[in-house]
Design an enzyme around this catalytic site. Structure first.
Site, PDB file in Angstrom:
ATOM      1  N   ASP A  92       0.810  -1.215   0.000  1.00 56.44           N
ATOM      2  CA  ASP A  92       0.000   0.000   0.000  1.00 56.44           C
ATOM      3  C   ASP A  92       0.848   1.272   0.000  1.00 56.44           C
ATOM      4  O   ASP A  92       0.429   2.316   0.485  1.00 56.44           O
ATOM      5  CB  ASP A  92      -0.911  -0.001   1.235  1.00 56.44           C
ATOM      6  CG  ASP A  92      -0.151  -0.338   2.522  1.00 56.44           C
ATOM      7  OD1 ASP A  92       1.049  -0.025   2.603  1.00 56.44           O
ATOM      8  OD2 ASP A  92      -0.757  -0.912   3.446  1.00 56.44           O
ATOM      9  N   GLU A 114      -0.727  -8.858  -1.621  1.00 55.89           N
ATOM     10  CA  GLU A 114      -1.259  -8.390  -0.347  1.00 55.89           C
ATOM     11  C   GLU A 114      -2.508  -7.535  -0.574  1.00 55.89           C
ATOM     12  O   GLU A 114      -2.751  -6.541   0.104  1.00 55.89           O
ATOM     13  CB  GLU A 114      -0.208  -7.625   0.461  1.00 55.89           C
ATOM     14  CG  GLU A 114      -0.465  -7.641   1.959  1.00 55.89           C
ATOM     15  CD  GLU A 114       0.672  -7.032   2.757  1.00 55.89           C
ATOM     16  OE1 GLU A 114       1.513  -7.815   3.250  1.00 55.89           O
ATOM     17  OE2 GLU A 114       0.733  -5.800   2.869  1.00 55.89           O
ATOM     18  N   GLU A 128      -2.063   4.962   3.628  1.00 63.83           N
ATOM     19  CA  GLU A 128      -2.054   3.598   3.094  1.00 63.83           C
ATOM     20  C   GLU A 128      -3.448   3.024   2.838  1.00 63.83           C
ATOM     21  O   GLU A 128      -3.651   2.288   1.875  1.00 63.83           O
ATOM     22  CB  GLU A 128      -1.267   2.670   4.033  1.00 63.83           C
ATOM     23  CG  GLU A 128       0.222   2.899   4.035  1.00 63.83           C
ATOM     24  CD  GLU A 128       0.676   3.994   4.979  1.00 63.83           C
ATOM     25  OE1 GLU A 128       1.894   4.217   5.091  1.00 63.83           O
ATOM     26  OE2 GLU A 128      -0.197   4.640   5.616  1.00 63.83           O
ATOM     27  N   HIS A 209       7.567   3.573  12.775  1.00 67.40           N
ATOM     28  CA  HIS A 209       7.897   4.316  11.558  1.00 67.40           C
ATOM     29  C   HIS A 209       6.695   4.974  10.902  1.00 67.40           C
ATOM     30  O   HIS A 209       6.868   5.859  10.068  1.00 67.40           O
ATOM     31  CB  HIS A 209       8.550   3.379  10.531  1.00 67.40           C
ATOM     32  CG  HIS A 209       7.578   2.453   9.874  1.00 67.40           C
ATOM     33  ND1 HIS A 209       7.119   1.306  10.486  1.00 67.40           N
ATOM     34  CD2 HIS A 209       6.939   2.503   8.683  1.00 67.40           C
ATOM     35  CE1 HIS A 209       6.264   0.698   9.692  1.00 67.40           C
ATOM     36  NE2 HIS A 209       6.121   1.396   8.589  1.00 67.40           N
ATOM     37  N   ARG A 211       3.649   7.205   9.632  1.00 66.50           N
ATOM     38  CA  ARG A 211       3.443   8.652   9.645  1.00 66.50           C
ATOM     39  C   ARG A 211       2.489   9.068  10.764  1.00 66.50           C
ATOM     40  O   ARG A 211       2.687  10.105  11.403  1.00 66.50           O
ATOM     41  CB  ARG A 211       2.914   9.086   8.275  1.00 66.50           C
ATOM     42  CG  ARG A 211       2.846  10.566   8.037  1.00 66.50           C
ATOM     43  CD  ARG A 211       2.496  10.854   6.600  1.00 66.50           C
ATOM     44  NE  ARG A 211       3.534  10.365   5.703  1.00 66.50           N
ATOM     45  CZ  ARG A 211       4.570  11.089   5.304  1.00 66.50           C
ATOM     46  NH1 ARG A 211       4.705  12.323   5.722  1.00 66.50           N
ATOM     47  NH2 ARG A 211       5.472  10.576   4.489  1.00 66.50           N
ATOM     48  N   HIS A 242      14.298   4.682  12.339  1.00 68.40           N
ATOM     49  CA  HIS A 242      13.939   4.962  10.947  1.00 68.40           C
ATOM     50  C   HIS A 242      14.746   6.161  10.447  1.00 68.40           C
ATOM     51  O   HIS A 242      15.024   7.101  11.207  1.00 68.40           O
ATOM     52  CB  HIS A 242      12.442   5.255  10.858  1.00 68.40           C
ATOM     53  CG  HIS A 242      11.898   5.233   9.465  1.00 68.40           C
ATOM     54  ND1 HIS A 242      11.903   6.339   8.659  1.00 68.40           N
ATOM     55  CD2 HIS A 242      11.344   4.236   8.733  1.00 68.40           C
ATOM     56  CE1 HIS A 242      11.376   6.031   7.480  1.00 68.40           C
ATOM     57  NE2 HIS A 242      11.037   4.753   7.505  1.00 68.40           N
TER      58      HIS A 242
END
Length: 389
Positions: A92, A114, A128, A209, A211, A242
């Site tokens: 995604d 997926e 996503e 990680h 957002r 990250h």
């Protein structure tokens, strides 16, 4: 053409590339989009794979619209030059969306690995969830990892023989990597492993990680980790940081210098799997970790309020805890105070059986009308292993 740009894409595309090379009826061209250039290639290294094509993109601001526009520009050039029979994307990410859009405009079929994951909240994970729903509308082949993912697609009117239940290729990846001999690039991690194996200490592996975790949610996560360490003096935390500079700055401010916290550079996949296999507990906002950890019987605290991988929660492999410091510490203590389950009593990984890549290769070859001397389909994934009833 298999296109990826992030570490999870590399890990989940690699077994498919290997299956294609093994069967020999398709020639996979691995394209590195440049979204997270070093992390994508580092992950491929674990499988002795290299990108056939490395794209160069300009990202002066780092914004998502800028990334999407740049990717479409460079990917369109590749599609015109290479004229692939099919484009394969995973997950995604912005890379997956840009690749699928460009292929759709060029009338090249898209296979989506997926497919069908849904949180049913457009804002979590962001962006996503929107990417997944858009990908479903323009893909020709939907490779769903679980029975629930198939049902999600069906609920959106996407049905028929081009929706294929495969299992998740990350299970193939982690099973192929586990147990390989390796040497840590950071000597502190070898010392951590020695202490864990000699039962001096226990390991809590942490990854953050996403957002939506930046800012106040991440502050809560870091406070929760400090609380866990105060309660459990035999626990050590390994936290790969990250590369995003804002995430790195906040993590350094939150736990740098805290006793028994080991902040590292991003780990290569072999190192990560090794640490995962010896951890007593994992706390993560990553989707991939929710899929990988059950193969080792390691419980996961999901540092999010919602997850599109409820199969793990229902199987007893994961617990949704969000980002509240007290909830993180309380759930971590509950799991740390319980003895680890023996292997024979651990929940079965609900995301697959290690044959997803071969099912994926077979589905793509079937879509393209390819035959071979041995065109026998891999065995169907049992619905219990696929997150069914």
């Amino acid at each position: 053409m298999l296109v990826g740009g992030t570490r999870p894409e590399a890990v989940k595309l690699a077994p498919v590339a290997e299956a294609m090379l093994t069967r020999g009826r398709m020639c996979p061209v691995l394209v590195a989009s440049g979204q997270h250039e070093s992390m994508f290639e580092q992950a491929l290294d674990a499988f002795a794979l290299r990108p056939n094509v490395r794209l160069r993109i300009e990202r002066p601001t780092g914004s998502q619209p800028e990334l999407l526009g740049e990717l479409v520009r460079v990917l369109d050039r590749q599609l015109v030059q290479r004229n692939p029979s099919i484009v394969v994307v995973q997950g995604d990410t912005t890379t997956a969306l840009a690749t699928a859009l460009t292929a759709f405009w060029r009338k090249v079929p898209v296979a989506h690995i997926e497919a069908g994951l849904r949180s049913h909240d457009l804002h979590a994970p962001f962006p996503e969830e929107a990417n997944r729903k858009l990908l479903a509308q323009i893909s020709s082949l939907h490779l769903a990892p679980t029975k629930r993912a198939v049902e999600n697609l069906q609920a959106e009117g996407i049905t028929g023989p081009n929706v294929v239940l495969t299992g998740n290729t990350v299970v193939d990846a982690v099973l192929s990597i586990a147990g390989r001999p390796m040497t840590y690039s950071d000597s502190r991690l070898a010392a951590v492993e020695n202490r864990v194996r000699s039962k001096q200490n226990r390991l809590m592996l942490v990854t953050v990680h996403r957002r939506e975790s930046w800012g106040q949610p991440l502050a809560g996560i870091l406070a929760g980790l400090r609380n866990v360490l105060e309660r459990h003096k035999d626990v050590e935390v390994v936290l790969p940081v990250h590369p995003n500079p804002d995430v790195r700055k906040q993590i350094m401010a939150g736990v740098s210098g805290v006793d028994r916290v080991h902040l590292t550079a991003p780990l290569n996949y072999i190192e990560f799997c090794r640490l995962l296999s010896i951890a007593q507990l994992v706390a993560s906002d990553s989707g991939g970790v929710q899929e990988e950890a059950p193969s080792f019987g390691v419980p996961v605290l999901v540092l999010r309020d919602v997850t599109e991988r409820m199969e793990a929660v229902e199987a007893g492999c994961s617990t949704l805890v969000g980002t509240d410091p007290r909830a993180i510490a309380d759930h971590a203590s509950r799991l740390l105070n319980k003895p680890p389950l023996p292997p024979e009593n651990r929940p079965v990984n609900p995301f697959g059986d290690g044959l997803a890549a071969y099912r994926t290769e077979h589905a793509i070859a079937s879509l393209l009308g390819l035959k071979s001397a041995d065109s026998t389909a891999p065995p169907m994934l049992r619905t219990a292993a696929a997150g069914g009833e």
